[in-house]
Design a protein around this motif. Structure first.
Motif, mmCIF file in Angstrom:
data_model
loop_
_atom_site.group_PDB
_atom_site.id
_atom_site.type_symbol
_atom_site.label_atom_id
_atom_site.label_comp_id
_atom_site.label_asym_id
_atom_site.label_seq_id
_atom_site.Cartn_x
_atom_site.Cartn_y
_atom_site.Cartn_z
ATOM 1 N N LEU A 127 0.757 -1.172 0.004
ATOM 2 C CA LEU A 127 -0.047 -0.005 0.019
ATOM 3 C C LEU A 127 0.844 1.041 0.029
ATOM 4 O O LEU A 127 0.386 2.213 -0.732
ATOM 5 C CB LEU A 127 -0.916 0.154 1.075
ATOM 6 N N LEU A 128 1.826 1.356 0.837
ATOM 7 C CA LEU A 128 3.022 2.526 0.837
ATOM 8 C C LEU A 128 3.519 2.539 -0.592
ATOM 9 O O LEU A 128 3.593 3.725 -0.891
ATOM 10 C CB LEU A 128 3.807 2.349 1.807
ATOM 11 N N GLU A 167 1.067 4.340 -2.679
ATOM 12 C CA GLU A 167 0.806 5.799 -2.221
ATOM 13 C C GLU A 167 1.935 6.517 -2.636
ATOM 14 O O GLU A 167 1.728 7.713 -3.135
ATOM 15 C CB GLU A 167 0.747 5.912 -0.666
ATOM 16 N N THR A 199 6.650 10.430 6.423
ATOM 17 C CA THR A 199 6.508 9.091 6.396
ATOM 18 C C THR A 199 7.685 8.634 7.246
ATOM 19 O O THR A 199 7.702 7.764 8.120
ATOM 20 C CB THR A 199 6.683 8.650 4.971
ATOM 21 N N ASN A 207 -1.130 8.066 5.202
ATOM 22 C CA ASN A 207 -0.684 7.229 4.460
ATOM 23 C C ASN A 207 -0.287 5.958 5.473
ATOM 24 O O ASN A 207 -0.234 6.029 6.733
ATOM 25 C CB ASN A 207 0.507 7.301 3.471
ATOM 26 N N THR A 208 -0.027 4.857 4.705
ATOM 27 C CA THR A 208 -0.060 3.392 5.612
ATOM 28 C C THR A 208 1.086 3.503 6.523
ATOM 29 O O THR A 208 0.993 2.992 7.589
ATOM 30 C CB THR A 208 0.224 2.397 4.545
ATOM 31 N N TRP A 247 -4.333 -1.763 6.926
ATOM 32 C CA TRP A 247 -4.665 -1.415 5.510
ATOM 33 C C TRP A 247 -5.641 0.052 5.540
ATOM 34 O O TRP A 247 -6.012 0.577 4.294
ATOM 35 C CB TRP A 247 -5.532 -2.345 4.958
ATOM 36 N N HIS A 288 -5.421 2.959 7.006
ATOM 37 C CA HIS A 288 -4.466 4.447 7.079
ATOM 38 C C HIS A 288 -4.250 4.696 5.442
ATOM 39 O O HIS A 288 -2.920 4.749 5.169
ATOM 40 C CB HIS A 288 -3.332 4.090 7.771
ATOM 41 N N THR A 289 -5.050 5.010 4.750
ATOM 42 C CA THR A 289 -4.595 5.226 3.428
ATOM 43 C C THR A 289 -5.787 6.186 2.923
ATOM 44 O O THR A 289 -7.013 5.919 3.334
ATOM 45 C CB THR A 289 -4.820 3.955 2.527
ATOM 46 N N PRO A 322 -11.127 2.361 5.455
ATOM 47 C CA PRO A 322 -10.266 3.550 5.173
ATOM 48 C C PRO A 322 -11.196 4.906 5.338
ATOM 49 O O PRO A 322 -10.863 5.701 5.902
ATOM 50 C CB PRO A 322 -9.884 3.290 3.828
#
Length: 281
Positions: free
Chosen positions: A23-24, A27, A45, A127-128, A172, A174-175, A191
């Motif tokens: 996922l990161l 992103e 990040t 973000n993730t 998943w 945190h996006t 999310p």
């Protein structure tokens, strides 16, 4: 089945890492394509990832004590030991998710707990990596809140495994890559629901505390659907990516307030009332 739980915990951690990295990566690629302040987002990040340093140090200090305390209570105090079966594992997972709701809600409402949990909320971009953004004292508070599950009779490894599962699930959510999910948004912490929780807009503050299920928020009046895009971060003006400032963002203000206290009631209020509380004078 008890012997299998440790293996399941390790597998959950591995799955969480894979999902998080995937996922990161998406992103970061999206940000590069859109040219959305990629430098600032990268620093945010890295600041999120850096919080694992004090968090893991805390884990080294508290994890062994937690396991010893859980097993001691289970063997010497618990009047009824619940067998470990598929059914009871599902039951302890639901129970741990319910406990997490209150653990999380109290962390927002008690300043001494917010001292650590604010680390998770201080990111201005979601973000993730924010899923890894933990305060130093998150673990002992979680261990304390889950003690009743041991006293009820759930096996310590089952309780620990359920705690890990609730946290791993949240990787998943945190996006901003994943939009709304229709009927799932009414049952699960998705999310969309969790973006609300990270919002510092007045309508979004102190909403959607759930871990896996969002039904607890619906039951206890803390649910808010995502409407306009949230503004992320702390309600106060905190916008640093300096790791040390991120780790200890709430400490200076608390120390100043404690130094200004004129009575024991003031001290108690500054520590145990809501963040932002002030004595009436």
């Amino acid at each position: 089945m008890v012997d299998q739980i440790e293996g399941w915990i390790a597998e959950m951690d591995g799955l969480s890492l894979l999902v998080g990295v995937a996922l990161l990566s998406i992103e970061i690629l999206r940000d590069l394509i859109r040219r959305q302040e990629t430098g600032r987002r990268l620093l945010e990040t890295l600041a999120s990832i850096s919080t694992q340093i004090p968090y893991l140090a805390g884990e080294l200090l508290f994890a062994t004590a937690t396991v010893i305390a859980y097993f001691t209570l289970y063997e010497l105090v618990t009047p009824l030991q619940i067998p470990v079966t598929v059914f009871t594992l599902v039951l302890v997972l639901v129970a741990a998710d319910f406990v997490y709701y209150w653990e999380h809600r109290l962390a927002h409402q008690v300043r001494l707990l917010w001292l650590s949990h604010a680390v998770h909320h201080s990111a201005r971009y979601l973000n993730t990596a924010v899923a890894l953004r933990f305060g130093f004292l998150e673990s002992p508070w979680a261990a304390l809140m889950h003690l009743p599950l041991i006293l009820v009779g759930f096996h310590p490894l089952a309780v620990l495994g359920a705690q890990v599962a609730v946290l791993v699930y949240q990787t998943w959510i945190h996006t901003e890559v994943i939009g709304r999910l229709g009927p799932l948004d009414r049952i699960l912490n998705t999310p969309s629901n969790h973006r609300v929780h990270h919002g510092c807009d007045p309508k979004y503050l102190d909403k959607n505390y759930g871990g896996i299920l969002i039904v607890w928020d619906r039951m206890f009046g803390t649910y808010q659907a995502e409407e306009e895009r949230p503004r992320y971060g702390l309600a106060r003006d905190f916008d640093s990516v300096n790791p040390l400032k991120v780790w200890f963002s709430e400490y200076p203000a608390l120390f100043r307030d404690l130094a200004s206290a004129r009575s024991f009631a003031d001290l108690r209020g500054y520590l145990f009332r809501r963040p932002g509380w002030r004595p009436n004078r």
